[in-house]
Scaffold this active site. Sequence first.
Site, PDB file in Angstrom:
ATOM      1  N   GLN A 155    -107.151  32.366  15.874  1.00 40.56           N
ATOM      2  CA  GLN A 155    -106.232  32.671  16.966  1.00 40.56           C
ATOM      3  C   GLN A 155    -106.919  33.579  17.997  1.00 40.56           C
ATOM      4  OE1 GLN A 155    -102.805  31.636  17.216  1.00 40.56           O
ATOM      5  NE2 GLN A 155    -103.216  32.343  19.295  1.00 40.56           N
ATOM      6  N   HIS A 189    -106.189  36.706  11.538  1.00 39.32           N
ATOM      7  CA  HIS A 189    -106.051  35.343  12.078  1.00 39.32           C
ATOM      8  C   HIS A 189    -107.197  35.132  13.083  1.00 39.32           C
ATOM      9  CE1 HIS A 189    -104.380  31.584  12.954  1.00 39.32           C
ATOM     10  NE2 HIS A 189    -103.225  31.915  13.485  1.00 39.32           N
ATOM     11  N   CYS A 209     -99.148  34.291  20.261  1.00 37.10           N
ATOM     12  CA  CYS A 209     -99.826  33.298  19.418  1.00 37.10           C
ATOM     13  C   CYS A 209     -98.939  32.103  19.100  1.00 37.10           C
ATOM     14  CB  CYS A 209    -100.305  33.954  18.126  1.00 37.10           C
ATOM     15  SG  CYS A 209     -98.977  34.762  17.208  1.00 37.10           S
ATOM     16  N   ARG A 248    -105.192  28.780   4.622  1.00 39.37           N
ATOM     17  CA  ARG A 248    -104.119  29.650   5.138  1.00 39.37           C
ATOM     18  C   ARG A 248    -103.407  30.215   3.916  1.00 39.37           C
ATOM     19  NH1 ARG A 248     -99.778  29.101  10.007  1.00 39.37           N
ATOM     20  NH2 ARG A 248    -101.684  29.608  11.101  1.00 39.37           N
ATOM     21  N   ASP A 307     -96.371  39.349  19.224  1.00 38.65           N
ATOM     22  CA  ASP A 307     -96.204  38.390  18.137  1.00 38.65           C
ATOM     23  C   ASP A 307     -94.842  38.709  17.503  1.00 38.65           C
ATOM     24  OD1 ASP A 307     -96.594  36.574  16.052  1.00 38.65           O
ATOM     25  OD2 ASP A 307     -98.090  37.779  14.994  1.00 38.65           O
ATOM     26  N   ARG A 352    -106.733  26.689  21.045  1.00 40.34           N
ATOM     27  CA  ARG A 352    -106.966  26.716  19.596  1.00 40.34           C
ATOM     28  C   ARG A 352    -107.897  25.566  19.217  1.00 40.34           C
ATOM     29  NH1 ARG A 352    -103.551  29.118  16.014  1.00 40.34           N
ATOM     30  NH2 ARG A 352    -105.254  28.559  14.602  1.00 40.34           N
TER      31      ARG A 352
HETATM   32  N1  NVA Z   1     -98.093  37.081  12.458  1.00 36.83           N
HETATM   33  C1  NVA Z   1     -97.582  35.744  12.306  1.00 36.83           C
HETATM   34  C2  NVA Z   1     -98.497  34.766  12.975  1.00 36.83           C
HETATM   35  C3  NVA Z   1     -98.091  33.324  12.871  1.00 36.83           C
HETATM   36  C4  NVA Z   1     -99.061  32.424  13.575  1.00 36.83           C
HETATM   37  C5  NVA Z   1     -97.424  35.431  10.823  1.00 36.83           C
HETATM   38  O1  NVA Z   1     -98.308  35.785  10.051  1.00 36.83           O
HETATM   39  O2  NVA Z   1     -96.416  34.842  10.456  1.00 36.83           O
HETATM   40  N1   CP Z   2    -100.398  30.427  16.112  1.00 41.43           N
HETATM   41  C1   CP Z   2    -100.428  29.747  14.941  1.00 41.43           C
HETATM   42  O1   CP Z   2    -101.267  29.975  14.065  1.00 41.43           O
HETATM   43  O2   CP Z   2     -99.473  28.796  14.857  1.00 41.43           O
HETATM   44  P1   CP Z   2     -99.093  28.010  13.531  1.00 41.43           P
HETATM   45  O3   CP Z   2     -98.509  29.002  12.568  1.00 41.43           O
HETATM   46  O4   CP Z   2     -98.077  26.974  13.968  1.00 41.43           O
HETATM   47  O5   CP Z   2    -100.310  27.367  12.966  1.00 41.43           O
END
Ligand code: NVA
Ligand code: CP
Length: 335
Positions: A159, A156, A291, A129, A251, A319
């Site tokens: 997701q 992502h 998400c 990540r 989101d 997930r």
């Molecule tokens: N678009 C959000 C998704 C988090 C799961 C982010 O990147 O923070």
């Molecule tokens: N939706 C998602 O990826 O959640 P987290 O950021 O908690 O992993």
Amino acid sequence: MAGNAYGWKNNTPPEAAVSALLSPAESLAGRDLCSIADLSAAEMAAILELAHDIKAKPKEYRYSLDAKQMVMFFEKASLRTRLTFEAGINTMGGSAIFVDQTQSPLGERESLADIARNLERWVSLIVLRTYAHETITEMAEHARVPVINALSDQEHPCQALADFMTLEERFGNLRGLKFVYVGDGNNVCHSLMLTAALLGAHFTAASPKGYGPKPELAAQARRIAEQTAASVTLTQDAAAAATGADAIYTDVCTSMGFEHEATKRAPIFKPYQVNEALMARAATHAVFLHCLPAHRNAEVTDAVFDGPQSMVFEQAENRMHAQKALMALLLGGRR
Ligand code: NVA
Ligand code: CP
């Protein structure tokens, strides 16, 4: 490149002639998942099919990843992704090592190539990540074991797999489904757009001016859509987009890494809130998706988030099932 003690790595999709001899599930063994568009439509279908089976019969996959080790480096916070990967591999006989990378970016102390050349000697799978998408593609280029994108600034993909699995549970075949994303054209939006195109669904993103999906990813999704009878529409009109939708997804307005823009973004995104009035424009059978984590009463109201159309916790559950299927196929796991 030669394989390592844990197997082998096939970084690129097989040549067409080889691919024709392999089932979609077999063709995934040893591959990476950096972008959801690394998958063919048939490979995505194979992952989703296995995910449904694993969800229905988890005990049959109890040893599918026996003794496999996964390492996870996370530069950003996570609840769902970290825990669903860990719970997922643990319940298939493997194990996970988590490295909190939130205080220093990957590649700062040592080059990504050198990290990759260490990791591949110890573990069967690398899950990242990151902020920069290139951190993931570079690790994938150098590591001889599969690399999975667990969220980057661009995509992502895990997701999106869980979300379309959730939609399949509700609607069955998703060909022709009207999927509407309302809000920031971010990482989640990009993976959803590409997935919808691969599965033959009609995707619309309604975003404020200047906050739509990246043009090059929209162009990529449109090229896929030409092959699958899907469509990709970008608009600034949320109300028109929502009309007749089968699924409405949103989101956060401000993703991780963009926190300094939160105050500027709040008023710009206000007209893009998913509320009861917007949901009323959708089909009566429409579902609401997010998400998570959600900012309640910002991008979505409590009434929608907690309402009968919301499937947000089904998505969160899926997930784990979708990632179990993904891990099993990339690692060549058997029942
Ligand atoms: N678009 C959000 C998704 C988090 C799961 C982010 O990147 O923070
Ligand atoms: N939706 C998602 O990826 O959640 P987290 O950021 O908690 O992993």
